[in-house]
Design an enzyme around this catalytic site. Structure first.
Site, PDB file in Angstrom:
ATOM      1  N   VAL A 137     -17.448   4.033  -3.901  1.00 24.92           N
ATOM      2  CA  VAL A 137     -17.748   2.466  -3.497  1.00 24.92           C
ATOM      3  C   VAL A 137     -19.293   2.545  -2.690  1.00 24.92           C
ATOM      4  O   VAL A 137     -20.256   1.980  -3.125  1.00 24.92           O
ATOM      5  CB  VAL A 137     -17.099   2.026  -2.515  1.00 24.92           C
TER       6      VAL A 137
ATOM      7  N   GLY B 270     -20.792   6.465   4.417  1.00 24.74           N
ATOM      8  CA  GLY B 270     -19.895   6.683   3.499  1.00 24.74           C
ATOM      9  C   GLY B 270     -20.368   6.749   2.114  1.00 24.74           C
ATOM     10  O   GLY B 270     -20.906   5.552   1.645  1.00 24.74           O
TER      11      GLY B 270
ATOM     12  N   GLY C 206     -18.909   7.731  -1.016  1.00 28.12           N
ATOM     13  CA  GLY C 206     -17.978   7.965  -2.140  1.00 28.12           C
ATOM     14  C   GLY C 206     -18.163   7.196  -3.071  1.00 28.12           C
ATOM     15  O   GLY C 206     -19.351   6.412  -3.515  1.00 28.12           O
TER      16      GLY C 206
ATOM     17  N   LYS D  32       0.704  -1.229   0.144  1.00 30.98           N
ATOM     18  CA  LYS D  32      -0.067   0.073   0.172  1.00 30.98           C
ATOM     19  C   LYS D  32       0.735   1.184   0.091  1.00 30.98           C
ATOM     20  O   LYS D  32       2.012   1.161   0.600  1.00 30.98           O
ATOM     21  CB  LYS D  32      -0.964  -0.028   1.171  1.00 30.98           C
TER      22      LYS D  32
END
Length: 350
Positions: free
Chosen positions: A183, A179, A181, A78
């Site tokens: 996704v 959330g 966003g 990552k």
């Protein structure tokens, strides 16, 4: 770094900076046992460098487990770009990041994550070939991986609803999504089409209003979304939301969402299990994006084949849930054991 709770015998951690562009960040390679370390690049305004290090160490470990359980011939890594508050990451900084990735000679393959777009990855690709999530041509897989991530989460919710609620469909089921966003928004569309009733929250009021208008979603505050009276709770924002403070207040029977590192610690998974809450291990249910990214990078499969592989997340979770029920072992413990077994074997399942 070595004394950090998030350090897990990582193979390598690279701290990088570029004076000309102002770029600063970290790349963590957790494991290359199954192949080159693959995982997205996150751009975030961290409170401190220590917070950035903690995040990239946990995220890279999660990618090793995610890729192993998904059967991908790739290890886990990552990257985080430490963004200045209120300032976007520039094209020059993304190009400089690409040069850092290139100096690792393929040990790490990057793609987009929170705060990074397909266009940003195109900037990175000017400096290195070790990048994915850029674009698709014809029937080849590629481009924005978030719709695949969302679909995998949707498939995982189907498996969890059947295992915990005895439901073969989502009609009328109340689902809270934290959330909205890339996704979260795609997930809500899938859930709405399946007949679920949505409760949503996001720090962006416009995103909430859009869901209210198009999908009839009930909007609640970000502070309250985790504690709604719903059947399914789907966290799709940042990690660490399930901890000793939040877990006693959760009213959902199922937790199944797209966020990474949802558990603040492994002990929190035990606490959820003790409460009878079925938790879908995050790195299993949200693997749709990396399945797409890996297929694009390795040139292994058409777009249709990738969607089929993502749909397989439902069966993977069904197996984990069945073993959990039979043995009394929490799902995250079973998933961890599966990932470690495959990593120790040194061969990905194709």
């Amino acid at each position: 770094m070595f004394s950090s709770k998030a350090f897990d015998s990582h193979e390598g951690v690279t701290f990088f900076s570029d004076a000309a562009s102002g770029l600063k960040g970290i790349i963590a390679i957790h494991s290359t046992a199954l192949g080159p370390a693959a995982g997205g690049c996150r751009a975030w305004a961290y409170e401190s460098e220590e917070a950035a290090l903690h995040d990239v160490l946990r995220l890279s470990r999660g990618m090793s487990y995610k890729n192993a359980v998904a059967g991908l011939p790739m290890g886990g890594g990552k990257a985080v770009i430490i963004r200045e508050p209120g300032k976007p990451v520039t094209e020059a900084q993304f190009e400089a990041f690409g040069r850092v990735v290139d100096r690792l000679h393929g040990a790490y393959v990057t793609a987009e994550d929170v705060g990074v777009s397909v266009a940003d990855m195109a900037c990175v690709a000017r400096s290195t070939p070790y990048v994915s999530g850029i674009s698709s041509h014809g029937d080849t897989a590629g481009g924005d991986p978030s719709p695949k991530t969302a679909y995998g989460v949707y498939c995982g919710i189907l498996a969890a609803a059947k295992a915990r609620l005895g439901r073969s469909d989502l009609e009328g089921l109340r689902v809270a999504v934290q959330g909205l966003g890339s996704v979260g928004r795609h997930l809500c569309e899938n859930l709405y089409k399946a007949g679920a009733r949505l409760v949503v929250a996001d720090i962006n009021p416009a995103a909430c209003e859009n869901l209210r208008e198009h999908f009839g979603a009930e909007v609640v505050s970000p502070e309250d979304i985790l504690f709604q009276d719903v059947e399914v709770l789907s966290p799709c924002a940042m990690g660490g939301v399930f901890n000793p403070q939040s877990i006693p207040r959760i009213r959902a029977s199922v937790i199944a969402g797209g966020a990474n590192n949802q558990l603040a610690s492994p002990e929190d998974g035990l606490a959820l299990h003790a409460r009878g809450i079925l938790y879908a291990p995050d790195y299993v249910i949200n693997a749709g994006g990396i399945i797409c990214v890996a297929s694009e990078y390795l040139r292994s499969g058409s777009e249709q084949e990738v969607w089929k592989r993502v749909a397989g997340i439902e069966q993977t979770l069904a197996g984990i849930f069945a073993e959990s029920k039979a043995s009394g072992t929490p799902p995250h413990v079973i998933a961890d054991a599966l990932a470690l077994k495959r990593m120790a074997g040194g061969q990905a399942r194709h």
